[in-house]
Design an enzyme around this catalytic site. Sequence first.
Site, PDB file in Angstrom:
ATOM      1  CG  HIS A   1      67.282  33.094 -51.305  1.00 14.73           C
ATOM      2  ND1 HIS A   1      67.789  32.038 -50.791  1.00 14.73           N
ATOM      3  CD2 HIS A   1      66.508  33.873 -50.392  1.00 14.73           C
ATOM      4  CE1 HIS A   1      67.496  32.266 -49.469  1.00 14.73           C
ATOM      5  NE2 HIS A   1      66.596  33.315 -49.194  1.00 14.73           N
TER       6      HIS A   1
HETATM    7  C1  UD1 Z   1      62.415  36.450 -48.482  1.00 18.31           C
HETATM    8  C2  UD1 Z   1      62.826  36.575 -47.089  1.00 18.31           C
HETATM    9  C3  UD1 Z   1      64.039  35.333 -46.889  1.00 18.31           C
HETATM   10  C4  UD1 Z   1      63.642  34.034 -47.118  1.00 18.31           C
HETATM   11  C5  UD1 Z   1      63.065  34.151 -48.543  1.00 18.31           C
HETATM   12  C6  UD1 Z   1      62.732  32.895 -49.155  1.00 18.31           C
HETATM   13  C7  UD1 Z   1      62.628  38.662 -46.080  1.00 18.31           C
HETATM   14  C8  UD1 Z   1      63.468  39.897 -45.596  1.00 18.31           C
HETATM   15  N1  UD1 Z   1      63.426  37.861 -46.643  1.00 18.31           N
HETATM   16  O1  UD1 Z   1      63.272  36.692 -49.457  1.00 18.31           O
HETATM   17  O2  UD1 Z   1      64.552  35.644 -45.628  1.00 18.31           O
HETATM   18  O3  UD1 Z   1      64.808  33.338 -47.218  1.00 18.31           O
HETATM   19  O4  UD1 Z   1      61.854  35.053 -48.805  1.00 18.31           O
HETATM   20  O5  UD1 Z   1      62.157  32.837 -50.395  1.00 18.31           O
HETATM   21  O6  UD1 Z   1      61.651  38.477 -45.529  1.00 18.31           O
HETATM   22  N2  UD1 Z   1      59.025  37.481 -56.160  1.00 18.31           N
HETATM   23  C9  UD1 Z   1      58.413  37.059 -57.034  1.00 18.31           C
HETATM   24  N3  UD1 Z   1      57.311  36.286 -56.657  1.00 18.31           N
HETATM   25  C10 UD1 Z   1      56.790  35.826 -55.433  1.00 18.31           C
HETATM   26  C11 UD1 Z   1      57.899  36.622 -54.245  1.00 18.31           C
HETATM   27  C12 UD1 Z   1      58.776  37.727 -54.621  1.00 18.31           C
HETATM   28  O7  UD1 Z   1      58.702  37.116 -58.161  1.00 18.31           O
HETATM   29  O8  UD1 Z   1      55.965  35.417 -54.972  1.00 18.31           O
HETATM   30  C13 UD1 Z   1      60.495  38.462 -56.333  1.00 18.31           C
HETATM   31  C14 UD1 Z   1      60.254  40.005 -56.437  1.00 18.31           C
HETATM   32  O9  UD1 Z   1      60.822  40.462 -57.344  1.00 18.31           O
HETATM   33  C15 UD1 Z   1      60.716  40.309 -55.109  1.00 18.31           C
HETATM   34  C16 UD1 Z   1      61.851  39.554 -54.833  1.00 18.31           C
HETATM   35  O10 UD1 Z   1      61.600  38.074 -55.546  1.00 18.31           O
HETATM   36  O11 UD1 Z   1      60.813  41.839 -55.263  1.00 18.31           O
HETATM   37  C17 UD1 Z   1      62.328  39.424 -53.402  1.00 18.31           C
HETATM   38  O12 UD1 Z   1      61.123  38.912 -52.801  1.00 18.31           O
HETATM   39  P1  UD1 Z   1      61.157  39.322 -51.228  1.00 18.31           P
HETATM   40  O13 UD1 Z   1      59.737  38.928 -50.380  1.00 18.31           O
HETATM   41  O14 UD1 Z   1      61.288  40.706 -50.995  1.00 18.31           O
HETATM   42  O15 UD1 Z   1      62.451  38.673 -50.637  1.00 18.31           O
HETATM   43  P2  UD1 Z   1      62.945  37.183 -50.759  1.00 18.31           P
HETATM   44  O16 UD1 Z   1      64.370  37.623 -51.580  1.00 18.31           O
HETATM   45  O17 UD1 Z   1      62.264  36.331 -51.434  1.00 18.31           O
END
Ligand code: UD1
Length: 379
Positions: A208
């Site tokens: 991820h």
């Molecule tokens: C975040 C953390 C990362 C951690 C990871 C675990 C930061 C900078 N990164 O990354 O350190 O390892 O979480 O999962 O804080 N999305 C969904 N549903 C959700 C949440 C996210 O669909 O419930 C999708 C959205 O499109 C979003 C993308 O995932 O834009 C990324 O989510 P985000 O919280 O920005 O970062 P992660 O890649 O999950």
Amino acid sequence: MTPDHVLCVVGARPNFMKMAPIVRALAADPGRFQTTLVHTGQHYDEAMSKVFFDELQLPRPDVDLNVGSGSHAAQTAAIMAAFEPVLLEHRPAVLIVVGDVNSTIACALVAVKLGIKVAHVEAGLRSYDRTMPEEINRVLTDQISDFLFTTEESARENLAREGVENGRIHFVGNVMIDTLMAHRERALAMNTPAKLGLNGRFGLLTLHRPANVDDKDAFAGLLSALEVIAADLPLVFPVHPRTRAALLASTAASRLVADGRLRLLDPLGYLEFLGLMQGSSVVLTDSGGIQEETTILGVPCLTLRNNTERPITVTSGTNVIAGTTPETILKAWRELKSARGDERTPEGRTPGRRTPPLWDGKAAARIVEVLDRELTADS
Ligand code: UD1
């Protein structure tokens, strides 16, 4: 004596298993501590958030900020703006943040500016790779926190190098391992691999990190290595939401999926994922926490990154930094195979591994002890 008010923040998936034992340890002494749990809503899907509250018996959050997704700046700013009034209302004696996600730095920064003490759990880990958003979050959170709770001794050296006084650092062990130890029997009893039809040997894959999945060339390179590995060992892959689009766009991935050698799953709950880790012959991952969990489970882990902020998983555990190019990953895979490391011993152990100091299931209790002492000394 009135109880000290402790405000605990969670935001993203890896926070929940770290905070659960801390909230439980605080609740064990209601005369001493009153706890408020805040969820920023950085992760919000049922599978990325709610399932962990249910499985880990985390109480429902007292406050949900519902910030959702966004660019780093937009998400961090939204968390800060939503969190400030909550802190002003509650004025806790201390704020506890865990890990290295955007919610961690956002809430710590709000608190320190309001003169509220901050405790950072999992402090001092460093990959020394400033292209990782988590590294920036870690460095900044540690600089502004009053209590730095560390999981391994390398953290103290990293913090000392950044000028952090020794008195702020408390080596307490690993709360993520508290949760793993509390749940491993339950997870095993669920027979998740068999329920998913995984009756033979299999490898477990997670990916991820933006550097691996958002960069097309990097993702293609990873997949070409995974194609070779999947020819030896079928791979099962619970897909993080961030990775879904990259997978859909990849013909190599579609080929592997069509052949049945790469099995995609929706994100799993904590217990199901732990059950898969326990049953797998090897874990391939770019996660931080999984490097620690496989160390305790004795399952070989190939980390698909060029560095780790958790070096004890390499020196004491089962972790190998396999890099991100096909050459380095396949070299690590062949070495593991020739050492028969992908075949589990009857005890499920990799020879030569040691349990890292204080990864004993009691880290949360130590954190609460330190807070009790320090807050008492302050009052
Ligand atoms: C975040 C953390 C990362 C951690 C990871 C675990 C930061 C900078 N990164 O990354 O350190 O390892 O979480 O999962 O804080 N999305 C969904 N549903 C959700 C949440 C996210 O669909 O419930 C999708 C959205 O499109 C979003 C993308 O995932 O834009 C990324 O989510 P985000 O919280 O920005 O970062 P992660 O890649 O999950």
